[in-house]
Design a protein around this motif. Structure first.
Motif, mmCIF file in Angstrom:
data_model
loop_
_atom_site.group_PDB
_atom_site.id
_atom_site.type_symbol
_atom_site.label_atom_id
_atom_site.label_comp_id
_atom_site.label_asym_id
_atom_site.label_seq_id
_atom_site.Cartn_x
_atom_site.Cartn_y
_atom_site.Cartn_z
ATOM 1 N N GLU A 52 36.508 53.074 55.416
ATOM 2 C CA GLU A 52 37.277 51.711 55.319
ATOM 3 C C GLU A 52 36.321 50.794 55.274
ATOM 4 N N HIS A 53 35.506 50.805 56.123
ATOM 5 C CA HIS A 53 34.137 49.825 56.201
ATOM 6 C C HIS A 53 33.698 49.783 54.788
ATOM 7 N N GLN A 54 33.178 50.912 54.205
ATOM 8 C CA GLN A 54 32.474 50.949 52.953
ATOM 9 C C GLN A 54 33.418 50.204 52.036
ATOM 10 N N ARG A 55 34.658 50.276 51.982
ATOM 11 C CA ARG A 55 35.514 49.421 50.861
ATOM 12 C C ARG A 55 35.468 48.036 51.072
ATOM 13 N N ILE A 56 35.596 47.667 52.317
ATOM 14 C CA ILE A 56 35.429 46.270 52.692
ATOM 15 C C ILE A 56 34.164 45.548 52.051
ATOM 16 N N ILE A 57 33.059 46.393 52.494
ATOM 17 C CA ILE A 57 31.535 45.914 52.088
ATOM 18 C C ILE A 57 31.680 45.971 50.826
ATOM 19 N N GLN A 58 31.966 46.957 50.092
ATOM 20 C CA GLN A 58 31.968 47.090 48.567
ATOM 21 C C GLN A 58 32.720 45.783 47.962
ATOM 22 N N ARG A 59 33.554 45.380 48.583
ATOM 23 C CA ARG A 59 34.309 44.232 47.888
ATOM 24 C C ARG A 59 33.703 42.982 48.239
ATOM 25 N N GLN A 60 32.914 42.746 49.138
ATOM 26 C CA GLN A 60 32.176 41.642 49.594
ATOM 27 C C GLN A 60 31.120 41.642 48.735
ATOM 28 N N ILE A 61 30.245 42.780 48.416
ATOM 29 C CA ILE A 61 29.152 42.812 47.571
ATOM 30 C C ILE A 61 29.310 42.474 46.171
ATOM 31 N N LYS A 62 30.784 42.994 45.708
ATOM 32 C CA LYS A 62 31.066 42.574 44.341
ATOM 33 C C LYS A 62 31.094 41.015 44.181
ATOM 34 N N SER A 63 31.852 40.494 45.190
ATOM 35 C CA SER A 63 32.175 39.098 45.378
ATOM 36 C C SER A 63 30.984 38.143 45.347
ATOM 37 N N LEU A 64 29.854 38.375 46.137
ATOM 38 C CA LEU A 64 28.668 37.675 45.956
ATOM 39 C C LEU A 64 27.936 37.839 44.953
ATOM 40 N N SER A 65 27.921 38.977 44.277
ATOM 41 C CA SER A 65 27.310 39.285 42.706
ATOM 42 C C SER A 65 28.112 38.377 41.698
ATOM 43 N N ALA A 66 29.198 38.407 41.869
ATOM 44 C CA ALA A 66 30.190 37.699 40.678
ATOM 45 C C ALA A 66 30.278 36.485 40.757
ATOM 46 N N ALA A 67 30.788 35.866 42.186
ATOM 47 C CA ALA A 67 31.176 34.493 42.247
ATOM 48 C C ALA A 67 30.222 33.750 43.238
ATOM 49 N N GLY A 68 29.267 34.323 43.777
ATOM 50 C CA GLY A 68 28.346 33.778 44.679
ATOM 51 C C GLY A 68 28.952 33.304 45.998
ATOM 52 N N ARG A 69 29.948 34.167 46.500
ATOM 53 C CA ARG A 69 30.472 33.753 47.878
ATOM 54 C C ARG A 69 31.460 34.980 48.206
ATOM 55 N N LEU A 70 31.744 35.044 49.507
ATOM 56 C CA LEU A 70 32.609 36.131 49.938
ATOM 57 C C LEU A 70 33.842 36.062 49.560
ATOM 58 N N ALA A 71 34.655 37.145 49.073
ATOM 59 C CA ALA A 71 35.972 36.955 48.690
ATOM 60 C C ALA A 71 36.411 38.500 48.613
ATOM 61 N N ASP A 72 37.908 38.574 48.637
ATOM 62 C CA ASP A 72 38.323 39.933 48.390
ATOM 63 C C ASP A 72 38.496 40.190 47.007
ATOM 64 N N GLU A 73 37.595 41.119 46.603
ATOM 65 C CA GLU A 73 37.725 41.569 45.128
ATOM 66 C C GLU A 73 37.822 43.021 44.920
ATOM 67 N N ALA A 74 37.585 43.316 43.554
ATOM 68 C CA ALA A 74 37.833 44.834 43.276
ATOM 69 C C ALA A 74 36.468 45.696 43.730
ATOM 70 N N LEU A 75 36.578 46.926 43.987
ATOM 71 C CA LEU A 75 35.461 47.727 44.296
ATOM 72 C C LEU A 75 34.557 47.901 43.299
ATOM 73 N N SER A 76 33.211 47.950 43.586
ATOM 74 C CA SER A 76 32.160 48.389 42.774
ATOM 75 C C SER A 76 31.500 49.716 43.168
ATOM 76 N N ALA A 77 30.702 50.277 42.431
ATOM 77 C CA ALA A 77 29.770 51.439 42.868
ATOM 78 C C ALA A 77 28.827 50.939 43.721
#
Length: 166
Positions: A52-77
Motif C-alpha cells: 500500500e505504501h508503494q501505491r501511495i509513493i508511486q502516485r506522488q512520484i508521478k504527480s511530481l514528474s507530471a505537475a511538479g507538485r504532490l497530488a493524488d494521481e494514477a500509478l506509474s511503473a
C-alpha cells in the motif's frame, strides 16, 4: 513546490519506493519460512502494508514528474536501482530468513529496516517546506513506527516464550 524541494522530494520518494518494494519482498519471504502461524500473519500483514505504501509513493512520484507538485494521481511503473538492496540479499538474507534463521533474527533485522525507513521520512519531513510533502512524510513515519511497534511486540513475546521454555 520549489525546484530544490521538488528534487529532494523526488529523491526521497524514489529511495522510499525501493525500500517499500524490498520490504514487501522480505516480509513475504519471512512469512513463507517462519513456522509460527502468528508470525506468518504478522509478516504477511506487513507485506500488504508495504504494498500500500508503494501505491501511495508511486502516485506522488508521478504527480511530481507530471505537475511538479504532490497530488493524488494514477500509478506509474517504479524505477529503482537495485544495486544497493535495503533489505538483505545473498548470505545476509539467508541468515535473516533462511532455514537456520530464527524468527527472532528475522524480526530483529526487520526492526532495523523499519527504523531506517522512519529516519528517511523524518529527514524528509524536517527539510520539507511544502505542507503536502511534510504531511506525506509524517504519514509514512507513523506507518513505519507502527510496523516497528508490531515487530517489537512480537519480538518481546517470542523472547518471553523462550524464557518460559514454551
Amino acid at each position: 513546490m520549489a525546484g530544490t524541494e521538488r528534487d529532494a522530494a523526488q529523491r526521497i520518494l524514489e529511495r522510499a519506493l525501493c525500500l517499500e518494494m524490498d520490504g514487501e519482498a522480505f516480509y513475504r519471504e519471512a512469512a513463507g519460512k517462519t513456522a509460527d502461524p502468528n508470525g506468518q500473519r504478522m509478516f504477511l500483514d506487513l507485506a500488504e502494508q508495504e504494498a500500500e505504501h508503494q501505491r501511495i509513493i508511486q502516485r506522488q512520484i508521478k504527480s511530481l514528474s507530471a505537475a511538479g507538485r504532490l497530488a493524488d494521481e494514477a500509478l506509474s511503473a517504479p524505477t529503482c536501482d537495485y544495486a544497493e538492496s535495503l533489505f538483505p540479499q545473498g548470505l545476509a538474507r539467508a541468515q535473516a530468513v533462511g532455514p537456520r534463521a530464527s524468527d527472532l533474527e528475522a524480526i530483529w533485522y526487520a526492526l532495523g529496516k523499519e527504523n531506517e525507513s522512519y529516519e528517511l521520512y523524518r529527514q524528509g519531513a524536517l527539510g520539507a517546506q511544502d505542507e503536502q510533502a511534510r504531511t506525506l512524510y509524517e504519514y509514512l513515519m507513523a506507518a513505519e513506527r507502527s510496523h516497528f511497534e508490531i515487530l517489537m511486540s512480537n519480538y518481546e513475546e517470542i523472547q518471553k516464550q523462550q524464557y518460559r521454555g514454551s
